[in-house]
Motif scaffolding. Structure first.
Motif, PDB file in Angstrom:
ATOM      1  N   VAL A   1       0.829  -1.211   0.000  1.00  0.00           N
ATOM      2  CA  VAL A   1       0.000   0.000   0.000  1.00  0.00           C
ATOM      3  C   VAL A   1       0.862   1.260   0.000  1.00  0.00           C
ATOM      4  CG1 VAL A   1      -2.058  -0.985   1.062  1.00  0.00           C
ATOM      5  CG2 VAL A   1      -0.209  -0.149   2.533  1.00  0.00           C
ATOM      6  N   PRO A   2       0.344   2.320  -0.659  1.00  0.00           N
ATOM      7  CA  PRO A   2       1.049   3.605  -0.625  1.00  0.00           C
ATOM      8  C   PRO A   2       0.779   4.313   0.699  1.00  0.00           C
ATOM      9  CG  PRO A   2      -0.969   3.786  -1.930  1.00  0.00           C
ATOM     10  CD  PRO A   2      -0.879   2.355  -1.480  1.00  0.00           C
ATOM     11  N   ILE A   3       1.826   4.745   1.373  1.00  0.00           N
ATOM     12  CA  ILE A   3       1.689   5.490   2.628  1.00  0.00           C
ATOM     13  C   ILE A   3       2.699   6.642   2.612  1.00  0.00           C
ATOM     14  CG2 ILE A   3       1.845   5.407   5.157  1.00  0.00           C
ATOM     15  CD1 ILE A   3      -0.433   3.644   4.270  1.00  0.00           C
TER      16      ILE A   3
ATOM     17  N   ILE B   1      -0.276   5.508   9.972  1.00  0.00           N
ATOM     18  CA  ILE B   1      -1.156   4.617   9.203  1.00  0.00           C
ATOM     19  C   ILE B   1      -2.501   4.450   9.884  1.00  0.00           C
ATOM     20  CG2 ILE B   1      -1.375   2.300   8.230  1.00  0.00           C
ATOM     21  CD1 ILE B   1       1.701   2.130   8.304  1.00  0.00           C
ATOM     22  N   ARG B   2      -3.530   4.638   9.080  1.00  0.00           N
ATOM     23  CA  ARG B   2      -4.880   4.365   9.555  1.00  0.00           C
ATOM     24  C   ARG B   2      -5.261   2.953   9.124  1.00  0.00           C
ATOM     25  NH1 ARG B   2     -10.320   5.666   7.395  1.00  0.00           N
ATOM     26  NH2 ARG B   2      -9.167   5.990   5.489  1.00  0.00           N
ATOM     27  N   TYR B   3      -5.748   2.164  10.066  1.00  0.00           N
ATOM     28  CA  TYR B   3      -6.110   0.786   9.737  1.00  0.00           C
ATOM     29  C   TYR B   3      -7.426   0.808   8.985  1.00  0.00           C
ATOM     30  CZ  TYR B   3      -2.657   0.299  13.445  1.00  0.00           C
ATOM     31  OH  TYR B   3      -1.540   0.421  14.216  1.00  0.00           O
TER      32      TYR B   3
ATOM     33  N   ASN C   1      -7.480  -4.578   4.309  1.00  0.00           N
ATOM     34  CA  ASN C   1      -6.684  -5.788   4.369  1.00  0.00           C
ATOM     35  C   ASN C   1      -5.235  -5.565   4.819  1.00  0.00           C
ATOM     36  OD1 ASN C   1      -6.467  -8.476   4.023  1.00  0.00           O
ATOM     37  ND2 ASN C   1      -6.027  -8.365   1.814  1.00  0.00           N
ATOM     38  N   VAL C   2      -4.506  -4.762   4.066  1.00  0.00           N
ATOM     39  CA  VAL C   2      -3.072  -4.611   4.330  1.00  0.00           C
ATOM     40  C   VAL C   2      -2.838  -3.794   5.598  1.00  0.00           C
ATOM     41  CG1 VAL C   2      -0.885  -3.762   3.433  1.00  0.00           C
ATOM     42  CG2 VAL C   2      -2.551  -4.787   1.876  1.00  0.00           C
ATOM     43  N   THR C   3      -3.549  -2.700   5.724  1.00  0.00           N
ATOM     44  CA  THR C   3      -3.305  -1.847   6.888  1.00  0.00           C
ATOM     45  C   THR C   3      -3.711  -2.560   8.179  1.00  0.00           C
ATOM     46  OG1 THR C   3      -5.389  -0.747   6.387  1.00  0.00           O
ATOM     47  CG2 THR C   3      -3.389   0.362   5.686  1.00  0.00           C
ATOM     48  N   ARG C   4      -4.718  -3.411   8.128  1.00  0.00           N
ATOM     49  CA  ARG C   4      -5.071  -4.159   9.337  1.00  0.00           C
ATOM     50  C   ARG C   4      -3.993  -5.178   9.676  1.00  0.00           C
ATOM     51  NH1 ARG C   4     -10.394  -5.702   7.945  1.00  0.00           N
ATOM     52  NH2 ARG C   4     -11.360  -3.665   7.686  1.00  0.00           N
TER      53      ARG C   4
ATOM     54  N   MET D   1      -3.684  14.313  -3.837  1.00  0.00           N
ATOM     55  CA  MET D   1      -4.781  13.456  -4.308  1.00  0.00           C
ATOM     56  C   MET D   1      -4.537  12.004  -3.914  1.00  0.00           C
ATOM     57  SD  MET D   1      -6.963  15.239  -6.278  1.00  0.00           S
ATOM     58  CE  MET D   1      -7.693  13.910  -7.231  1.00  0.00           C
ATOM     59  N   GLU D   2      -5.624  11.255  -3.872  1.00  0.00           N
ATOM     60  CA  GLU D   2      -5.511   9.838  -3.553  1.00  0.00           C
ATOM     61  C   GLU D   2      -6.188   8.998  -4.627  1.00  0.00           C
ATOM     62  OE1 GLU D   2      -6.972   7.465   0.089  1.00  0.00           O
ATOM     63  OE2 GLU D   2      -6.066   9.291   0.866  1.00  0.00           O
ATOM     64  N   ARG D   3      -5.502   7.995  -5.108  1.00  0.00           N
ATOM     65  CA  ARG D   3      -6.089   7.060  -6.062  1.00  0.00           C
ATOM     66  C   ARG D   3      -5.536   5.676  -5.756  1.00  0.00           C
ATOM     67  NH1 ARG D   3      -9.288  10.273  -6.920  1.00  0.00           N
ATOM     68  NH2 ARG D   3     -10.192  11.075  -8.844  1.00  0.00           N
TER      69      ARG D   3
ATOM     70  N   VAL E   1     -10.634   2.624  -3.689  1.00  0.00           N
ATOM     71  CA  VAL E   1      -9.899   3.208  -2.569  1.00  0.00           C
ATOM     72  C   VAL E   1     -10.747   2.929  -1.342  1.00  0.00           C
ATOM     73  CG1 VAL E   1      -8.702   5.056  -3.790  1.00  0.00           C
ATOM     74  CG2 VAL E   1     -10.975   5.471  -2.901  1.00  0.00           C
ATOM     75  N   HIS E   2     -10.114   2.957  -0.193  1.00  0.00           N
ATOM     76  CA  HIS E   2     -10.847   2.572   0.990  1.00  0.00           C
ATOM     77  C   HIS E   2     -12.123   3.402   1.096  1.00  0.00           C
ATOM     78  CE1 HIS E   2     -11.711   0.708   4.705  1.00  0.00           C
ATOM     79  NE2 HIS E   2     -12.004   1.894   5.188  1.00  0.00           N
ATOM     80  N   GLY E   3     -13.241   2.729   1.231  1.00  0.00           N
ATOM     81  CA  GLY E   3     -14.507   3.443   1.340  1.00  0.00           C
ATOM     82  C   GLY E   3     -15.278   3.479   0.039  1.00  0.00           C
TER      83      GLY E   3
END
Ligand SMILES: Cc1cc2nc3c(=O)[nH]c(=O)nc-3n(C[C@H](O)[C@H](O)[C@H](O)COP(=O)(O)OP(=O)(O)OC[C@H]3O[C@@H](n4cnc5c(N)ncnc54)[C@H](O)[C@@H]3O)c2cc1C
Ligand code: SF4
Ligand code: SF4
Lengths: 289, 372
Positions: A69-71, A87-89, A92-95, A247-249, B312-314
């Motif tokens: 995941v991108p962080i 990191i916000r959980y 899948n990956v973040t958890r 931005m987020e994608r 994306v999440h959500g």
């Protein structure tokens, strides 16, 4: 051209841009409900010594068998031997990351993407506007400003969270204020201890008197929030060229080879995540684009 | 042996059967031959041994949502156009391991896992396909980050191209400027006439592969025949497209009603992206062994029509077919130019033929142009 494999900020020349580097978790700090900051360091000394990042860039964090995941980096770019990621959980990956402990090893590659243009902003007033986890990619900006305080004019941080307990980095605010960063906070829902603003972040603009010719806006957060931030900034005659948006994608590769993060003409992983609003205006807000 | 090795840029002619000599020379030089061959009712690209495996005497009839093989009246070797496969199948295999990770005492070791690249000789690359390869070169080799596996396979590929003299029903390469004649980048290029091939020598390597073949300089009459055939082909395109100012046209019409109309027909199946020779989107899968000790990351072809593509999440950025089709079309014909300096469509017509409901990109763009 065939043999250039790295951008100026990438760690070491690398036979494959998708290969990850093992990195060890040195410290985990709970920040809020389901959000924690991980301090990590590359196992390889060579990588550790050459790795540099700029505020606003991100890494791809990898867990074997689970995913990548991108962080964003959330730590001080001047100290890149230990890198912080907040990191916000979410899924899948973040958890799976949430189950890791100090001493565990993850894969890290980067840094990728564009950055907040700190050099271009020298001499300006900065208005940092963000919500929730969106403060993470902006904390390196604050660290940079603190290190070079004389280079910037007035600096505002407008920050909102759902509840007071969801606010990030609260134990640092005092130090930031002392070094001349004006902090305006708001929450969606107050609790008995809260004495501050209640409402959405863009409303905080009404408490400021900005000089449109000197001010740059740096914003990251939910797209709907960014929308209103842009609206308020433009209403104050801040030019489109001086409103910077992260931005987020969806991203699978971070290096422009998977196609997933396309936003019209741009790859968010290459030309972004940080854009001048002027560059994305025709596409920003087109539904489902 | 100057008299046996033709010079670069020369046009020579060979008896059709002599093509086998060229293929033998390629095999002797260590190449794996891949080319058109008949399989389950279509002409596909697969490993071949020689001319006997080519779909000689066959042709294809292509229309929106329709592909049929037919016997020809002659026994031409290359009397058909492109089928469902393209050369990206070999340069960018649909499934590739990109790295392997082995767990070791609480940490892990990364193993660079690109398999050694095969040396392919591509037999029968058409003009549109040559351009599609150039386009993917820009995607995978043109930026700061490059795909090492693609580079290895691409660098050692030999290209035996074929000029098209009989375009198909969904072809529009002439509009896109990619055919019917093959542009630069081939080692050898054939034009098939009644009883000879005219061979243009495109590279040193190509010239070398002609050494064992009985060739003679092409005659003026033969060359004229070839030119006429290509001019005729240019006039007989199944489709055409006005490419004037496409980026502006599409960017200005992101809310056009046509997107809703096409979304009513489109199944979001992604066929168009799978058959398209330039589509490059990929996903990465994580695979583990049963013991949980070794892990692989695997590149697989993906499609902007697939459900998780924009996750994306959500939620998804593009939950509706309208937005997905718009993404696909505007990428091909507009943003591709911003990203890679070339248009992303080569006019091969595959997406039209293989779309189960026969959606035709040229028609969609015409509709958007016509109503503005
Ligand atoms: C440039 C950039 C910087 C980011 N910085 C941070 C940060 O500093 N802190 C933080 O907590 N989060 C950050 N995110 C969001 C973070 O990447 C997602 O929360 C994460 O990918 C969710 O993955 P998951 O497997 O836990 O969730 P799932 O919902 O299970 O996601 C499945 C897959 O979808 C993709 N995906 C899902 N959500 C996102 C998303 N929002 N963005 C991109 N891909 C997504 C990922 O490939 C993920 O593996 C950033 C995203 C981007 C694009
Ligand atoms: S968009 Fe359609 S016609 Fe154009 S290259 Fe792709 S498959 Fe061929
Ligand atoms: S356009 Fe046709 S091939 Fe492409 S996704 Fe829609 S139905 Fe499938």
């Amino acid at each position: 051209m065939l043999n250039t494999m790295t951008t100026p900020t990438a760690p070491v020349p690398h036979p494959g841009p998708m290969l990850t580097f093992p990195a060890r978790i040195l410290e985990i700090k709970e920040e809020a409900y389901a959000i924690a900051t991980y301090q990590i360091a590359f196992e390889s000394e060579a990588v550790r010594k050459t790795y540099r990042f700029r505020p606003g860039q991100f890494n791809m964090l990898y867990l074997p068998g689970i995913g990548e995941v991108p962080i964003s980096m959330s730590s001080d770019p001047a100290e890149s031997e230990v890198i912080g990621h907040t990191i916000r959980y979410a899924g899948n990956v973040t958890r799976a990351i949430s189950r890791l402990q100090t001493g565990d090893v993850i894969g890290v590659r980067g840094p990728y993407g564009s950055y907040w243009p700190m050099e271009r902003l020298i001499g300006d007033d900065l208005c940092i506007v963000t919500g929730g986890i969106g403060l993470a990619p902006l904390r390196p900006v604050i660290y940079h400003v603190l290190r070079h305080r004389e280079q910037y004019g007035r600096v505002y941080l407008l920050y909102g969270a759902r509840t007071p307990k969801d606010m990030l980095y609260t134990d640092e605010y005092e130090a930031w204020k002392q070094q001349g960063i004006q902090i305006l906070l708001t929450v969606d829902r107050a609790d008995p201890s809260w004495r501050g603003n209640v409402g959405v972040v863009p409303m905080l603009f009404y408490q400021l008197r900005l000089d449109p010719k000197k001010t740059a806006v740096l914003t990251c957060g939910p797209e709907i929030m960014i929308h209103f931030v842009i609206y308020e900034a433009l209403a104050r005659r801040i030019s489109k060229e001086r409103i910077y948006v992260s931005m987020e994608r969806n991203m699978k590769c971070g290096v422009g080879l998977c196609g997933h993060c396309q936003f019209g003409p741009a790859f968010v992983c290459k030309e972004g995540p940080v854009f001048a609003y002027a560059a994305i205006e025709p596409f920003f807000g087109v539904e489902e684009f | 042996m100057p008299e046996l090795t033709p010079t670069i840029g020369a046009f020579v002619s060979i008896e059709k059967g002599r093509l086998q000599n060229v293929m033998d020379a390629l095999k002797a030089a260590g190449y794996t031959l891949v080319g058109p061959t008949l399989d389950e009712g279509a002409i596909v690209y697969d490993e071949i041994e020689g001319v006997a495996d080519l779909p000689r005497g066959w042709t294809d009839r292509q229309e929106p949502a329709s592909y049929r093989l037919q016997r020809r009246e002659d026994d031409a070797y290359f009397g058909y156009v492109v089928g469902p496969h393209s050369w990206k199948k070999f340069l960018l295999p649909p499934r590739r391991t990109l790295m392997r990770v082995v767990k070791k005492e609480g940490a892990f070791v990364v193993v660079d896992e690109e398999e050694p690249a095969p040396r392919y000789a591509f037999i029968g690359v058409r003009g549109c396909e040559m351009q599609a390869i150039h386009i993917q070169d820009r995607v995978f080799l043109g930026g700061p980050y490059q795909d090492p596996g693609y580079r290895a396979r691409r660098q050692q590929a030999f290209v035996l191209a074929v000029n098209c003299t009989e375009p198909g029903g969904t072809c529009f390469c002439a509009s896109m400027g990619t055919g019917p004649e093959v542009g630069l980048g081939y080692d050898l290029a054939l034009t098939e006439l009644d009883d000879i091939f005219i061979v243009e020598i495109g590279s040193e390597l190509g010239a070398t592969m002609m050494r064992e073949t009985d060739w003679r300089p092409a005659g003026a009459f033969e060359l004229q025949q070839a030119r006429d055939a290509l001019a005729e082909a240019r006039r007989n395109m199944g489709r055409q497209l006005d490419t004037t100012d496409l980026p502006n046209l599409l960017y200005k019409n992101l809310e056009h009603a046509r997107w809703d109309q096409v979304a009513d027909r489109c199944l979001s199946c992604g066929n168009c992206t799978m058959v398209c020779p330039t589509c490059f989107c990929q996903d990465v899968l994580d695979v583990s062994d049963l013991k949980g000790e070794t892990f692989e990351r695997v590149w697989v072809w993906d499609s902007c029509f697939s459900i998780d593509y924009s996750h994306v999440h959500g939620g998804n950025i593009r939950p509706h077919t309208r937005a997905r089709y718009r993404q696909w079309l505007t990428h091909k014909f507009a943003s591709w130019i911003d990203q890679f300096g070339v248009i992303g469509c080569v006019g091969c017509g595959r997406c039209i033929t293989w779309c189960p409901v026969g959606i035709d990109v040229t028609e969609e763009i015409d509709a958007i142009r016509g109503e503005v």
